[in-house]
Design a protein around this motif. Structure first.
Motif, PDB file in Angstrom:
ATOM      1  N   TYR A  47       0.819  -1.208   0.000  1.00 32.41           N
ATOM      2  CA  TYR A  47       0.000   0.000   0.000  1.00 32.41           C
ATOM      3  C   TYR A  47       0.849   1.253   0.000  1.00 32.41           C
ATOM      4  N   ASP A  48       2.135   1.107  -0.329  1.00 26.45           N
ATOM      5  CA  ASP A  48       3.043   2.240  -0.342  1.00 26.45           C
ATOM      6  C   ASP A  48       2.864   3.094  -1.598  1.00 26.45           C
ATOM      7  N   GLU A  49       2.483   4.329  -1.411  1.00 32.55           N
ATOM      8  CA  GLU A  49       2.239   5.240  -2.540  1.00 32.55           C
ATOM      9  C   GLU A  49       3.484   5.438  -3.378  1.00 32.55           C
ATOM     10  N   ARG A  50       4.640   5.365  -2.737  1.00 37.22           N
ATOM     11  CA  ARG A  50       5.901   5.605  -3.438  1.00 37.22           C
ATOM     12  C   ARG A  50       6.196   4.563  -4.494  1.00 37.22           C
ATOM     13  N   ILE A  51       5.511   3.459  -4.435  1.00 37.77           N
ATOM     14  CA  ILE A  51       5.735   2.395  -5.410  1.00 37.77           C
ATOM     15  C   ILE A  51       4.694   2.421  -6.526  1.00 37.77           C
ATOM     16  N   PRO A  52       5.127   2.705  -7.737  1.00 35.83           N
ATOM     17  CA  PRO A  52       4.227   2.783  -8.896  1.00 35.83           C
ATOM     18  C   PRO A  52       3.774   1.411  -9.377  1.00 35.83           C
ATOM     19  N   CYS A  53       3.056   0.732  -8.519  1.00 36.95           N
ATOM     20  CA  CYS A  53       2.635  -0.620  -8.864  1.00 36.95           C
ATOM     21  C   CYS A  53       1.655  -0.635 -10.036  1.00 36.95           C
ATOM     22  N   HIS A  54       1.139   0.531 -10.412  1.00 37.34           N
ATOM     23  CA  HIS A  54       0.194   0.573 -11.540  1.00 37.34           C
ATOM     24  C   HIS A  54       0.926   0.395 -12.869  1.00 37.34           C
ATOM     25  N   ARG A  55       2.264   0.434 -12.814  1.00 32.10           N
ATOM     26  CA  ARG A  55       3.038   0.250 -14.040  1.00 32.10           C
ATOM     27  C   ARG A  55       3.386  -1.201 -14.279  1.00 32.10           C
ATOM     28  N   VAL A  56       2.877  -2.063 -13.450  1.00 32.36           N
ATOM     29  CA  VAL A  56       3.118  -3.493 -13.623  1.00 32.36           C
ATOM     30  C   VAL A  56       1.862  -4.127 -14.213  1.00 32.36           C
ATOM     31  N   VAL A  57       2.010  -4.695 -15.393  1.00 31.05           N
ATOM     32  CA  VAL A  57       0.866  -5.267 -16.093  1.00 31.05           C
ATOM     33  C   VAL A  57       1.077  -6.736 -16.445  1.00 31.05           C
ATOM     34  N   ARG A  58       0.057  -7.336 -16.977  1.00 31.74           N
ATOM     35  CA  ARG A  58       0.137  -8.753 -17.329  1.00 31.74           C
ATOM     36  C   ARG A  58       0.797  -8.976 -18.680  1.00 31.74           C
ATOM     37  N   SER A  59       1.332 -10.169 -18.846  1.00 34.87           N
ATOM     38  CA  SER A  59       2.019 -10.528 -20.094  1.00 34.87           C
ATOM     39  C   SER A  59       1.053 -10.713 -21.250  1.00 34.87           C
ATOM     40  N   ASP A  60      -0.166 -11.083 -20.943  1.00 29.67           N
ATOM     41  CA  ASP A  60      -1.149 -11.339 -22.003  1.00 29.67           C
ATOM     42  C   ASP A  60      -1.804 -10.058 -22.517  1.00 29.67           C
ATOM     43  N   GLY A  61      -1.299  -8.898 -22.085  1.00 30.06           N
ATOM     44  CA  GLY A  61      -1.834  -7.640 -22.588  1.00 30.06           C
ATOM     45  C   GLY A  61      -2.915  -7.029 -21.729  1.00 30.06           C
TER      46      GLY A  61
END
Length: 86
Positions: A47-61
């Motif tokens: 839940y750390d805001e400093r980590i841009p976890c929204h830039r991690v996506v799935r391999s299948d698109g």
DNA sequence: ATAATGACGTGAT
DNA sequence: AATCACGCCATTA
């Protein structure tokens, strides 16, 4: 001791704006090529805001999940950062 | 320590 | 293209 989770967070933190990485790539960069699912588990519990976890996506698109606003929010952020793949 | 859960991935239907 | 079945792995209960 450095846990796998810490290394994953370190990797994700380095993803530049406008770019993305798949869960598998992050796992590989963190030294656990087969831990894509594990990466998801970590992101989910992060839940750390400093980590841009929204830039991690799935391999299948597809996008993958987001614990802080849902996939809709995730898509919006990415679009805003210049990721027009979606 | 064991079992259940799921922000995953790949190959087979 | 969409779904299903399995394997993989960290987190959580």
């Amino acid at each position: 001791m450095k846990t796998f989770a810490e290394r994953v967070r370190a990797v994700v933190r380095k993803i530049s704006k406008g770019k993305t990485m798949t869960y598998a790539q992050v796992a590989r960069a963190a030294g656990r090529p087969r831990a894509a699912r594990g990466v998801g588990a970590i992101m989910r519990s992060n839940y750390d805001e400093r980590i841009p976890c929204h830039r991690v996506v799935r391999s299948d698109g597809k996008l993958g999940g987001y614990n802080r606003g849902g996939t809709g929010r995730k898509r919006t952020i990415l679009k805003k950062e210049g990721v027009y793949e979606w």
